[in-house]
Design an enzyme around this catalytic site. Structure first.
Site, mmCIF file in Angstrom:
data_model
loop_
_atom_site.group_PDB
_atom_site.id
_atom_site.type_symbol
_atom_site.label_atom_id
_atom_site.label_comp_id
_atom_site.label_asym_id
_atom_site.label_seq_id
_atom_site.Cartn_x
_atom_site.Cartn_y
_atom_site.Cartn_z
ATOM 1 N N GLY A 1 -0.767 7.866 0.268
ATOM 2 C CA GLY A 1 -0.834 8.082 1.709
ATOM 3 C C GLY A 1 0.479 7.966 2.439
ATOM 4 O O GLY A 1 1.552 8.305 1.927
ATOM 5 N N SER B 1 -4.171 0.489 14.152
ATOM 6 C CA SER B 1 -4.956 1.668 14.526
ATOM 7 C C SER B 1 -5.335 1.604 16.000
ATOM 8 O O SER B 1 -5.394 0.520 16.590
ATOM 9 C CB SER B 1 -6.226 1.721 13.676
ATOM 10 O OG SER B 1 -7.069 2.781 14.076
ATOM 11 N N GLY C 1 0.810 -1.209 0.000
ATOM 12 C CA GLY C 1 0.000 0.000 0.000
ATOM 13 C C GLY C 1 0.840 1.255 0.000
ATOM 14 O O GLY C 1 0.546 2.205 0.727
ATOM 15 N N TYR D 1 -13.572 -2.430 10.150
ATOM 16 C CA TYR D 1 -12.222 -1.853 10.114
ATOM 17 C C TYR D 1 -11.518 -2.065 11.457
ATOM 18 O O TYR D 1 -10.373 -2.520 11.508
ATOM 19 C CB TYR D 1 -12.314 -0.364 9.787
ATOM 20 C CG TYR D 1 -10.993 0.356 9.821
ATOM 21 C CD1 TYR D 1 -10.116 0.311 8.743
ATOM 22 C CD2 TYR D 1 -10.612 1.086 10.949
ATOM 23 C CE1 TYR D 1 -8.896 0.970 8.781
ATOM 24 C CE2 TYR D 1 -9.397 1.757 10.991
ATOM 25 C CZ TYR D 1 -8.538 1.696 9.919
ATOM 26 O OH TYR D 1 -7.329 2.347 9.961
#
Length: 274
Positions: free
Chosen positions: A16, A144, A12, A167
């Site tokens: 970002g 997270s 990824g 998530y």
């Protein structure tokens, strides 16, 4: 860790915070392996890095929502490289990507669980020989503070679904895996940690959720880079960090029975033996 000459895979990393980390590591002389689904976006990153006077990163295109795509990525990396100094499991989708409704992967797994957690779980296992060959090496899971306990009676959240719950569950799974895998690879020179890099960074994922960013990718990137190369965390493993600080995750992360159940389920879902 001096990054010059080190090989680093960042999933990824065409957007970002992953993109920022890739640029920084390339500037430090690392051999950066970037991953994403969009070849055009990867090209712009490669051009940025080359135009800044650094070696071009190597791009691997793969769809991590499928186990076959994830396996293909691992095979390509193993074909091209004999060692891997750092694996940053950063690829992910947020709570609102393509809408808040429940979605499933090509393998019929809940999509956020598949992309955010299962792909990194599988890659870590498949790339372990390369990580061992480069020891001391590191695995960094970008997780997270948003964490939701796993309901083992309905892991794929077929009832009471919400994107935010899915998530948060996938992120707790990442943290549980880091704790578990750290113990599994203890003594072979591979450390495994996870972190919440920063809150609501200015990224596509955050903006897609309709959230006003409150942190920068530079802030989150600094926390990731600290786990990638920081001397002060060398040898530390199985930990969760909130930014630069060691922190406590959701209590389920420290439940050995829950981690055992998650490991058994995950091995079955990705199709590898224990």
């Amino acid at each position: 860790m001096t990054m010059n000459g080190k090989t680093v895979l960042i999933t990824g990393s065409t957007d970002g915070v992953g993109r920022y980390v890739a640029r920084r590591l390339a500037a430090e002389g690392a051999k950066v392996l970037i991953h994403g689904r969009d070849a055009a976006r990867a090209k712009t990153l490669i051009d940025e890095i080359v135009n800044a006077g650094h070696a071009a990163p190597i791009f691997y295109q793969a769809d991590l929502s499928s186990m076959s795509g994830t396996r293909a990525l691992a095979e390509a990396v193993k074909r091209d490289h004999q060692r891997l100094d750092v694996f940053v499991s950063n690829a992910g989708i947020g709570s609102q990507n393509d809408g808040p409704q429940r979605q499933v992967s090509a393998d019929s797994h809940e999509l956020r669980f598949a992309v955010n957690y299962l792909s990194g779980f599988l890659l870590a296992h498949l790339l372990l020989p390369l990580l061992k060959a480069a020891a001391p090496s590191r695995i960094v899971n970008v997780a997270s503070l948003g964490q939701h306990p796993i309901d083992f009676d309905d892991v794929m959240i077929t009832k009471g679904y919400s994107g935010s719950r899915a998530y948060a569950q996938s992120k707790l799974a990442q943290i549980m895996f880091a704790i578990d895998f750290a113990e599994e690879v203890k003594g072979v020179g591979v450390t495994v940690n996870s972190l919440h890099p920063a809150t609501y960074m200015n990224t596509t994922m955050v903006r897609a959720g309709g959230i006003t960013p409150i942190s920068t990718v530079e802030q989150g990137g600094a926390a990731i880079l600290r786990l990638v190369e920081g001397d002060d965390v060398a040898g530390k493993s199985g930990l969760f960090f909130n930014g630069m600080n060691e922190a406590r995750a959701n209590p389920q992360a420290y439940d050995a029975d829950a981690r055992k159940r998650l490991r058994a389920l995950s091995l079955e879902l990705v199709g590898i033996s224990s």
